[in-house]
Design a protein around this motif. Structure first.
Motif, PDB file in Angstrom:
ATOM      1  N   VAL A  29      -1.191  -2.849  -8.121  1.00 61.76           N
ATOM      2  CA  VAL A  29      -0.826  -2.313  -6.802  1.00 61.76           C
ATOM      3  C   VAL A  29      -1.804  -2.841  -5.755  1.00 61.76           C
ATOM      4  O   VAL A  29      -1.407  -3.266  -4.667  1.00 61.76           O
ATOM      5  N   ARG A  30      -3.082  -2.850  -6.115  1.00 60.38           N
ATOM      6  CA  ARG A  30      -4.102  -3.343  -5.170  1.00 60.38           C
ATOM      7  C   ARG A  30      -3.835  -4.814  -4.826  1.00 60.38           C
ATOM      8  O   ARG A  30      -3.872  -5.205  -3.670  1.00 60.38           O
ATOM      9  N   LYS A  31      -3.558  -5.623  -5.885  1.00 59.39           N
ATOM     10  CA  LYS A  31      -3.378  -7.064  -5.694  1.00 59.39           C
ATOM     11  C   LYS A  31      -2.131  -7.376  -4.867  1.00 59.39           C
ATOM     12  O   LYS A  31      -2.150  -8.215  -3.973  1.00 59.39           O
ATOM     13  N   SER A  32      -1.039  -6.678  -5.184  1.00 67.62           N
ATOM     14  CA  SER A  32       0.237  -7.019  -4.533  1.00 67.62           C
ATOM     15  C   SER A  32       0.426  -6.326  -3.183  1.00 67.62           C
ATOM     16  O   SER A  32       1.210  -6.771  -2.355  1.00 67.62           O
ATOM     17  N   GLY A  33      -0.281  -5.224  -2.984  1.00 70.85           N
ATOM     18  CA  GLY A  33      -0.093  -4.456  -1.733  1.00 70.85           C
ATOM     19  C   GLY A  33       1.301  -3.822  -1.662  1.00 70.85           C
ATOM     20  O   GLY A  33       1.779  -3.433  -0.593  1.00 70.85           O
ATOM     21  N   SER A  48       0.124   3.308   9.073  1.00 67.46           N
ATOM     22  CA  SER A  48      -0.292   2.560   7.884  1.00 67.46           C
ATOM     23  C   SER A  48      -0.209   3.473   6.671  1.00 67.46           C
ATOM     24  O   SER A  48      -0.345   4.694   6.780  1.00 67.46           O
ATOM     25  N   PHE A  49       0.062   2.852   5.520  1.00 68.56           N
ATOM     26  CA  PHE A  49       0.169   3.613   4.278  1.00 68.56           C
ATOM     27  C   PHE A  49      -0.340   2.731   3.155  1.00 68.56           C
ATOM     28  O   PHE A  49       0.071   1.569   3.035  1.00 68.56           O
ATOM     29  N   ASP A  50      -1.271   3.263   2.374  1.00 70.34           N
ATOM     30  CA  ASP A  50      -1.836   2.482   1.284  1.00 70.34           C
ATOM     31  C   ASP A  50      -1.419   3.117  -0.049  1.00 70.34           C
ATOM     32  O   ASP A  50      -1.885   4.197  -0.412  1.00 70.34           O
ATOM     33  N   TYR A  51      -0.522   2.434  -0.768  1.00 71.41           N
ATOM     34  CA  TYR A  51       0.011   2.994  -2.014  1.00 71.41           C
ATOM     35  C   TYR A  51      -1.080   3.129  -3.082  1.00 71.41           C
ATOM     36  O   TYR A  51      -1.051   4.055  -3.910  1.00 71.41           O
ATOM     37  N   TYR A  52      -2.076   2.214  -3.034  1.00 68.03           N
ATOM     38  CA  TYR A  52      -3.188   2.274  -3.987  1.00 68.03           C
ATOM     39  C   TYR A  52      -3.942   3.606  -3.822  1.00 68.03           C
ATOM     40  O   TYR A  52      -4.193   4.317  -4.795  1.00 68.03           O
ATOM     41  N   ILE A  53      -4.239   3.958  -2.580  1.00 61.68           N
ATOM     42  CA  ILE A  53      -4.936   5.234  -2.303  1.00 61.68           C
ATOM     43  C   ILE A  53      -4.027   6.405  -2.715  1.00 61.68           C
ATOM     44  O   ILE A  53      -4.485   7.392  -3.276  1.00 61.68           O
TER      45      ILE A  53
END
Ligand SMILES: CCCCCCCCCCCCC[C@@H](O)CC(=O)SCCNC(=O)CCNC(=O)[C@H](O)C(C)(C)COP(=O)(O)OP(=O)(O)OC[C@H]1O[C@@H](n2cnc3c(N)ncnc32)[C@H](O)[C@@H]1OP(=O)(O)O
Length: 241
Positions: A181-185, A198-203
């Motif tokens: 998830v971090r790598k692909s965003g 903004s939305f960060d799926y990793y977080i």
């Protein structure tokens, strides 16, 4: 001294509540539970057949994913059953249980293909399948007033092992997904954009993992209370939602 009428009143009320389920509700719940028992049995058979034929768990998720997604998504109806008073279960407890499963199915294993062959996926699939076959057959036989003791026993004992196993499988799967998830965003929204959000799926995944710490014990202790009530006949003072 309490009269014999008073002695029996709690039990009588309990029995009356059970008896007064409307016929339409009983019919619907019976059909629902039979369909769900059958669905999870189909999944169990498919998993066993796959393992016997291929000798590995690799590719198993892909082979059963459609059926799994269908029946787990169908379980959203359980939130409606509680919300409309068709069953006497807390909407919050059911909501957390069902939503966490939907999240695992659609937003983790379905979306992140690279983790579908992890051993942890097998762990939660087995825990879910055994749980659901037991749970839906328990409801079905209860509604038909023919509940075999071993199903009742299984419903209120197996979870002691299956809940931790399932949760471990789910957490390890999310953990395995983090690097991808971090790598692909993926599923993330970065600034700048025209909506300025903004939305960060990793977080988001890390927050979901952390939310197991307060939420899982609540579900587990709820089941322990149900176990004491059903297997040992303890009367609980229930809090309103
Ligand atoms: C959007 C992102 C969200 C992310 C959230 C992340 C945090 C998540 C933390 C939680 C993790 C959970 C993970 C979980 O997925 C892991 C597993 O499942 S592992 C496998 C083991 N699992 C289990 O054992 C599950 C046990 N859970 C349940 O059984 C239920 O889901 C639960 C709602 C927790 C409890 O059920 P309930 O309160 O209903 O208890 P009872 O079964 O004793 O029933 C009470 C009464 O209601 C009647 N009832 C309920 N449903 C029905 C039905 N379908 N048909 C007929 N009757 C029903 C039942 O008969 C009882 O009635 P009565 O009191 O009159 O006898």
């Amino acid at each position: 001294m309490a009269s014999s009428e008073e002695d029996g009143s709690a039990e009588d009320k309990e029995n009356n509540k059970k008896k007064t389920k409307r016929p339409f509700v009983t019919a619907w719940l019976t059909i629902y539970n039979i369909v769900m028992t059958a669905g999870w049995m189909v999944l169990a058979v498919a998993m066993i057949r796959f393992y016997i034929q291929k000798g590995t768990h690799k590719g198993l998720y892909k082979s059963i994913s459609r059926t799994l997604k269908f029946f787990q998504t169908f379980a959203l109806l359980e939130i409606f059953h509680c919300a409309f008073g068709m069953v006497r279960t807390s909407v919050i407890v059911t909501g957390v249980q069902v939503c966490s499963r939907i999240f695992m199915v659609w937003f983790v294993t379905h979306s992140i293909k690279q983790i579908q062959n992890e051993e942890s996926v097998l762990l939660f699939l087995v825990a879910w399948t055994v749980t659901e076959i037991t749970r839906y057959s328990f409801y079905t036989f209860s509604l038909l007033n023919h509940l075999p003791y071993f199903i009742k026993w299984a419903r209120y004992n197996l979870f002691i092992v299956l809940y931790p196993v399932g949760v471990a499988g789910e957490l390890l799967t999310i953990y395995a997904a983090l690097p991808y998830v971090r790598k692909s965003g993926m599923l993330s929204v970065r600034l700048p954009n025209k909506y300025n959000v903004s939305f960060d799926y990793y977080i988001c995944l890390i927050i979901v993992m952390l939310s197991y710490i307060p939420l899982f014990p609540q579900l587990f202790f709820h089941m322990l209370r149900q176990r004491r009530k059903v297997l040992h006949g303890e009367v609980m003072v229930e809090k309103e939602d």
